[in-house]
Design an enzyme around this catalytic site. Structure first.
Site, PDB file in Angstrom:
ATOM      1  N   LYS A 127       0.990  -1.061   0.137  1.00 52.11           N
ATOM      2  CA  LYS A 127       0.087  -0.094  -0.183  1.00 52.11           C
ATOM      3  C   LYS A 127       0.887   1.218   0.142  1.00 52.11           C
ATOM      4  O   LYS A 127       0.425   2.220  -0.657  1.00 52.11           O
ATOM      5  CB  LYS A 127      -0.865   0.036   1.218  1.00 52.11           C
ATOM      6  CG  LYS A 127      -2.198  -0.577   0.709  1.00 52.11           C
ATOM      7  CD  LYS A 127      -2.428  -1.901   0.799  1.00 52.11           C
ATOM      8  CE  LYS A 127      -2.290  -2.677  -0.475  1.00 52.11           C
ATOM      9  NZ  LYS A 127      -2.433  -4.233  -0.312  1.00 52.11           N
ATOM     10  N   ALA A 159       2.784 -14.225  -9.398  1.00 49.22           N
ATOM     11  CA  ALA A 159       1.862 -13.864  -8.410  1.00 49.22           C
ATOM     12  C   ALA A 159       0.586 -14.767  -8.674  1.00 49.22           C
ATOM     13  O   ALA A 159      -0.390 -14.354  -8.885  1.00 49.22           O
ATOM     14  CB  ALA A 159       1.634 -12.373  -8.463  1.00 49.22           C
ATOM     15  N   HIS A 214     -22.689  15.323   3.329  1.00 54.55           N
ATOM     16  CA  HIS A 214     -22.609  15.906   2.177  1.00 54.55           C
ATOM     17  C   HIS A 214     -21.674  17.035   1.944  1.00 54.55           C
ATOM     18  O   HIS A 214     -21.384  17.446   2.957  1.00 54.55           O
ATOM     19  CB  HIS A 214     -24.093  16.507   1.560  1.00 54.55           C
ATOM     20  CG  HIS A 214     -23.964  17.025   0.247  1.00 54.55           C
ATOM     21  ND1 HIS A 214     -23.833  16.429  -0.815  1.00 54.55           N
ATOM     22  CD2 HIS A 214     -23.747  18.530  -0.068  1.00 54.55           C
ATOM     23  CE1 HIS A 214     -23.786  17.223  -1.932  1.00 54.55           C
ATOM     24  NE2 HIS A 214     -23.534  18.598  -1.512  1.00 54.55           N
TER      25      HIS A 214
HETATM   26  P1  FAD Z   1       1.549 -14.355   8.178  1.00 56.69           P
HETATM   27  O1  FAD Z   1       1.285 -12.806   8.188  1.00 56.69           O
HETATM   28  O2  FAD Z   1       2.225 -14.938   6.952  1.00 56.69           O
HETATM   29  O3  FAD Z   1       2.387 -14.348   9.411  1.00 56.69           O
HETATM   30  C1  FAD Z   1       3.062 -15.609   9.893  1.00 56.69           C
HETATM   31  C2  FAD Z   1       4.168 -15.464  10.943  1.00 56.69           C
HETATM   32  O4  FAD Z   1       4.533 -16.755  11.506  1.00 56.69           O
HETATM   33  C3  FAD Z   1       5.577 -15.022  10.130  1.00 56.69           C
HETATM   34  O5  FAD Z   1       5.988 -13.793  11.002  1.00 56.69           O
HETATM   35  C4  FAD Z   1       6.323 -16.243  10.097  1.00 56.69           C
HETATM   36  O6  FAD Z   1       7.721 -15.814   9.883  1.00 56.69           O
HETATM   37  C5  FAD Z   1       6.052 -16.830  11.187  1.00 56.69           C
HETATM   38  N1  FAD Z   1       6.149 -18.432  11.254  1.00 56.69           N
HETATM   39  C6  FAD Z   1       5.878 -19.370  10.440  1.00 56.69           C
HETATM   40  N2  FAD Z   1       6.225 -20.577  10.875  1.00 56.69           N
HETATM   41  C7  FAD Z   1       6.766 -20.416  11.904  1.00 56.69           C
HETATM   42  C8  FAD Z   1       7.278 -21.391  13.042  1.00 56.69           C
HETATM   43  N3  FAD Z   1       7.486 -22.622  12.616  1.00 56.69           N
HETATM   44  N4  FAD Z   1       8.077 -20.871  14.135  1.00 56.69           N
HETATM   45  C9  FAD Z   1       7.908 -19.458  14.212  1.00 56.69           C
HETATM   46  N5  FAD Z   1       7.439 -18.525  13.379  1.00 56.69           N
HETATM   47  C10 FAD Z   1       6.843 -19.028  12.419  1.00 56.69           C
HETATM   48  N6  FAD Z   1      -3.995  -9.166   3.247  1.00 56.69           N
HETATM   49  C11 FAD Z   1      -5.204  -8.167   3.289  1.00 56.69           C
HETATM   50  O7  FAD Z   1      -6.135  -8.416   4.346  1.00 56.69           O
HETATM   51  N7  FAD Z   1      -5.044  -6.521   2.732  1.00 56.69           N
HETATM   52  C12 FAD Z   1      -3.974  -6.490   1.919  1.00 56.69           C
HETATM   53  O8  FAD Z   1      -4.034  -5.208   1.294  1.00 56.69           O
HETATM   54  C13 FAD Z   1      -3.269  -7.501   1.631  1.00 56.69           C
HETATM   55  N8  FAD Z   1      -1.964  -7.085   0.695  1.00 56.69           N
HETATM   56  C14 FAD Z   1      -1.375  -8.251   0.608  1.00 56.69           C
HETATM   57  C15 FAD Z   1      -0.099  -7.818  -0.159  1.00 56.69           C
HETATM   58  C16 FAD Z   1       0.745  -8.732  -0.506  1.00 56.69           C
HETATM   59  C17 FAD Z   1       1.744  -8.301  -1.442  1.00 56.69           C
HETATM   60  C18 FAD Z   1       0.970 -10.113   0.129  1.00 56.69           C
HETATM   61  C19 FAD Z   1       1.819 -10.998  -0.008  1.00 56.69           C
HETATM   62  C20 FAD Z   1      -0.147 -10.306   1.081  1.00 56.69           C
HETATM   63  C21 FAD Z   1      -1.068  -9.286   1.110  1.00 56.69           C
HETATM   64  N9  FAD Z   1      -2.222  -9.542   1.886  1.00 56.69           N
HETATM   65  C22 FAD Z   1      -3.171  -8.499   2.199  1.00 56.69           C
HETATM   66  C23 FAD Z   1      -2.308 -11.111   2.748  1.00 56.69           C
HETATM   67  C24 FAD Z   1      -1.905 -10.816   4.123  1.00 56.69           C
HETATM   68  O9  FAD Z   1      -0.513 -10.380   4.108  1.00 56.69           O
HETATM   69  C25 FAD Z   1      -2.054 -12.184   4.977  1.00 56.69           C
HETATM   70  O10 FAD Z   1      -3.546 -12.684   4.702  1.00 56.69           O
HETATM   71  C26 FAD Z   1      -1.816 -11.922   6.374  1.00 56.69           C
HETATM   72  O11 FAD Z   1      -0.566 -11.491   6.320  1.00 56.69           O
HETATM   73  C27 FAD Z   1      -1.876 -13.215   6.990  1.00 56.69           C
HETATM   74  O12 FAD Z   1      -1.783 -13.412   8.503  1.00 56.69           O
HETATM   75  P2  FAD Z   1      -1.160 -14.356   9.167  1.00 56.69           P
HETATM   76  O13 FAD Z   1      -0.909 -13.792  10.637  1.00 56.69           O
HETATM   77  O14 FAD Z   1      -2.298 -15.652   9.050  1.00 56.69           O
HETATM   78  O15 FAD Z   1       0.306 -14.919   8.616  1.00 56.69           O
HETATM   79  P1  AMP Z   2      -4.824 -15.080  -6.517  1.00 54.45           P
HETATM   80  O1  AMP Z   2      -5.128 -16.529  -5.970  1.00 54.45           O
HETATM   81  O2  AMP Z   2      -6.000 -13.944  -6.284  1.00 54.45           O
HETATM   82  O3  AMP Z   2      -3.421 -14.576  -5.972  1.00 54.45           O
HETATM   83  O4  AMP Z   2      -4.385 -15.141  -8.155  1.00 54.45           O
HETATM   84  C1  AMP Z   2      -3.361 -15.926  -8.407  1.00 54.45           C
HETATM   85  C2  AMP Z   2      -3.756 -15.928 -10.128  1.00 54.45           C
HETATM   86  O5  AMP Z   2      -2.808 -16.516 -11.004  1.00 54.45           O
HETATM   87  C3  AMP Z   2      -5.286 -16.832 -10.349  1.00 54.45           C
HETATM   88  O6  AMP Z   2      -6.210 -16.027 -11.013  1.00 54.45           O
HETATM   89  C4  AMP Z   2      -4.570 -18.061 -11.226  1.00 54.45           C
HETATM   90  O7  AMP Z   2      -5.598 -18.289 -12.172  1.00 54.45           O
HETATM   91  C5  AMP Z   2      -3.444 -17.481 -11.989  1.00 54.45           C
HETATM   92  N1  AMP Z   2      -2.428 -18.395 -12.397  1.00 54.45           N
HETATM   93  C6  AMP Z   2      -1.961 -19.574 -11.696  1.00 54.45           C
HETATM   94  N2  AMP Z   2      -1.267 -20.255 -12.265  1.00 54.45           N
HETATM   95  C7  AMP Z   2      -0.991 -19.471 -13.608  1.00 54.45           C
HETATM   96  C8  AMP Z   2      -0.226 -19.758 -14.661  1.00 54.45           C
HETATM   97  N3  AMP Z   2       0.628 -20.722 -14.879  1.00 54.45           N
HETATM   98  N4  AMP Z   2      -0.260 -18.940 -15.688  1.00 54.45           N
HETATM   99  C9  AMP Z   2      -0.842 -17.698 -15.622  1.00 54.45           C
HETATM  100  N5  AMP Z   2      -1.800 -17.675 -14.678  1.00 54.45           N
HETATM  101  C10 AMP Z   2      -1.755 -18.400 -13.624  1.00 54.45           C
END
Ligand code: FAD
Ligand code: AMP
Length: 507
Positions: free
Chosen positions: A92, A309, A484
């Protein structure tokens, strides 16, 4: 290094072990394992699911430790998981920077502002992002301290129903807990035919770190992450091609909204190729040649950087000993019931590592829920009202089923619609694209879903989430005063339009 910490059980633990001779190290290590720390709750993972669960457990008076293994680029522990370190927040930050740049270059002149030759300092943009990440991750450390959550760094593995082994470098220790919460999140999916190389072929984290604007950027996957990161670099000047295997654009989104969004994104310059099945990628010199096929045949695409992605998978590597009995489902998620209980009594799992949308707020909500359950209160997560947001420009936000899903389920509904172009505020901010669409039950008038394409959709959806949590009708929203001029008037008018009484457009 060398910090001392008094555990809630009163035992003193230390990570200064390695300053002693080797045989004493072993004795001390065995001693530490025997003198295992004891907590009411141990949370594994400090992402938005885990850290929220840990803080809430501590607030409820439970002695709580949260273990996390994440380290930043300098090898320093960093809390906040994917979301804060390489997900929601940094993406973001870059979306905002790139949006400002785009507006300066393309939209400011509409306001009479003349800026010649605007340029982007990428290093500064990335430094700003890193600073935001550092502020927030350190903020969690502060919150842990404030609430009395013990923060342990290292890889955690559940080795018994109430026993966790923590490995940090060469050190091993154990902790005991009556309740364990697994919140280990997810990792990017790697396509075996397009392996990451960390430089030219990267995952979403790599796409947050490009030190120069790639001239040609390929993105595989037109999902939420692919669209957001593609937008960042496209606004900064990259020619972005997004290859998507499916033939439908954003299949989870209401068709009307997805069709409008697709048209707008294409107008912005995103080259979205649907039905494009990637079959491989070859490095040649400084570029990557991506092979893909669609119903027109086989194609090659040359890019300077390629972002894969294609989704995320639950992360459970070395997380538990099989003998503990924690079960996974056939897609690798930890199996849980509606209240996040795993197959082992006393062990819960939340966030990306369990079924449901991979969204930070969904995980946090589950964190709050399990904390209450562990403390002996009743709690539940209302999975029916989880909002989704895609932070493109315009943003897409929705809650509840699409019109197509309602039709398939045979649920009778009325639709209300209102375009932002008919609101004064959208005109004033020069951001008129999109609309609000509200679907309400034909007989009861209860709001079933709302779909928004437009500026600030991420903020506008919040009103609807609250309304739906309270089972509001379209009439309830129609009779609620909206300030508004605001964009929220489009939500109000969409509610009025459900009963064909919108004021500022023909019904
Ligand atoms: P995570 O955030 O993945 O955290 C898990 C933690 O556990 C990590 O710190 C990891 O190191 C730790 N861990 C794992 N295994 C172990 C272990 N065995 N021992 C110790 N530590 C461990 N979601 C939104 O809602 N809004 C958004 O705008 C958004 N944007 C995103 C943009 C990107 C580029 C990406 C990649 C994701 C985005 N997401 C967004 C998704 C969001 O980041 C995830 O849904 C969220 O982080 C999940 O939270 P979590 O706590 O389940 O896991
Ligand atoms: P999301 O699950 O929202 O992160 O989206 C991932 C996207 O990647 C989905 O829309 C999938 O259909 C697409 N995707 C997965 N594998 C492939 C591939 N080999 N080539 C093109 N698109 C893909």
């Amino acid at each position: 290094m060398g910090s001392r910490r008094r555990s809630q059980s009163g035992l003193v633990t230390t990570n200064k072990l390695w300053t002693y001779p080797r045989f004493i190290q072993s004795i001390l290590q065995i001693g530490l394992i025997i003198m295992s720390e004891k907590y009411d709750v141990v949370v594994i993972g400090a992402g938005p699911a885990g850290y929220v669960a840990a803080i809430r457990c501590a607030q409820l008076g439970l002695s709580t430790a949260c273990i996390d293994e994440w380290t930043d680029d300098h090898g320093k522990p960093s809390l906040g998981g994917t979301c804060l370190n390489v997900g929601c927040i940094p993406s973001k930050a870059l979306l905002d920077s790139s949006e400002h740049f785009h507006r300066v270059s393309h939209e400011f002149q509409n306001h009479g502002i003349q800026i010649k030759d605007a340029s982007m300092d990428i290093k500064k943009m990335l430094a700003r992002k890193d600073k935001i990440v550092a502020t927030l991750t350190q903020g969690i450390q502060g919150l842990f301290k404030h609430n009395g959550v013990i923060n342990l760094h290292g890889h955690a593995r559940v080795i018994g129903k109430e026993t966790i082994e923590i490995t940090d470098g060469k050190q091993k220790r154990t902790a005991q807990a009556a309740s364990i919460v697994l919140a280990t999140g997810s990792r990017p999916i790697e396509l075996p035919i397009v392996p990451f190389d960390g430089t030219r072929i990267v995952d979403s984290s790599g796409a947050l770190e490009f030190q120069r604007i790639p001239k040609r950027l390929g993105v595989i996957g037109a999902g939420v992450i692919g669209l957001e990161l593609g937008s960042v670099w496209q606004r900064l000047g990259s020619q972005v091609v997004i290859l998507e295997a499916l033939t439908t654009f954003l299949p989870a989104v209401d068709r009307q909204i997805a069709t409008d969004a697709e048209r707008l994104f294409r107008q912005q310059g995103l080259d979205i190729r649907l039905g494009a099945n990637v079959t491989g990628a070859q490095q040649s010199g400084k570029s990557v040649s991506v092979s893909y096929s669609d119903n027109g045949g086989d194609h090659q695409l040359k890019v300077d950087r390629l972002v894969v992605a294609v989704g995320r998978r639950p992360y459970t590597e070395a997380l538990f000993d099989d003998r503990v009995g924690i079960e996974l489902d056939d897609r690798g998620y930890i199996k849980v019931d509606d209240e996040c209980r795993t197959s082992v009594p006393g062990v819960y799992a939340i966030g990306d590592v369990v079924r449901g949308p991979m969204l930070a707020h969904k995980g946090s909500e589950e964190g709050l829920c399990v904390a209450d359950l562990i403390a002996g209160h009743s709690a539940h997560v209302n999975y029916e009202v989880i909002p989704w947001v895609i932070y493109t420009d315009p943003e897409i936000a929705w809650i509840g089923p699409t019109e197509q899903q309602l039709k398939r389920q045979g649920i009778p509904y009325r639709a209300g619609m209102f375009p932002f172009a008919a609101t004064g505020r959208a005109l004033a901010i020069d951001n008129t694209a999109g609309r609000v669409k509200m679907l309400a039950h034909e007989q009861t008038d209860q709001v079933l879903s709302v779909h928004i394409l437009g500026s600030q959709a991420s903020e506008l959806i919040a009103e609807v989430v609250v309304a739906m949590e309270f089972s509001a009708s379209a009439e309830d929203i129609a009779r609620t005063v909206h300030a508004h001029p605001t964009l929220s008037e489009a939500v109000h008018e969409a509610a009025l339009s459900v009963h064909k009484r919108a004021i500022h457009r023909a019904n």
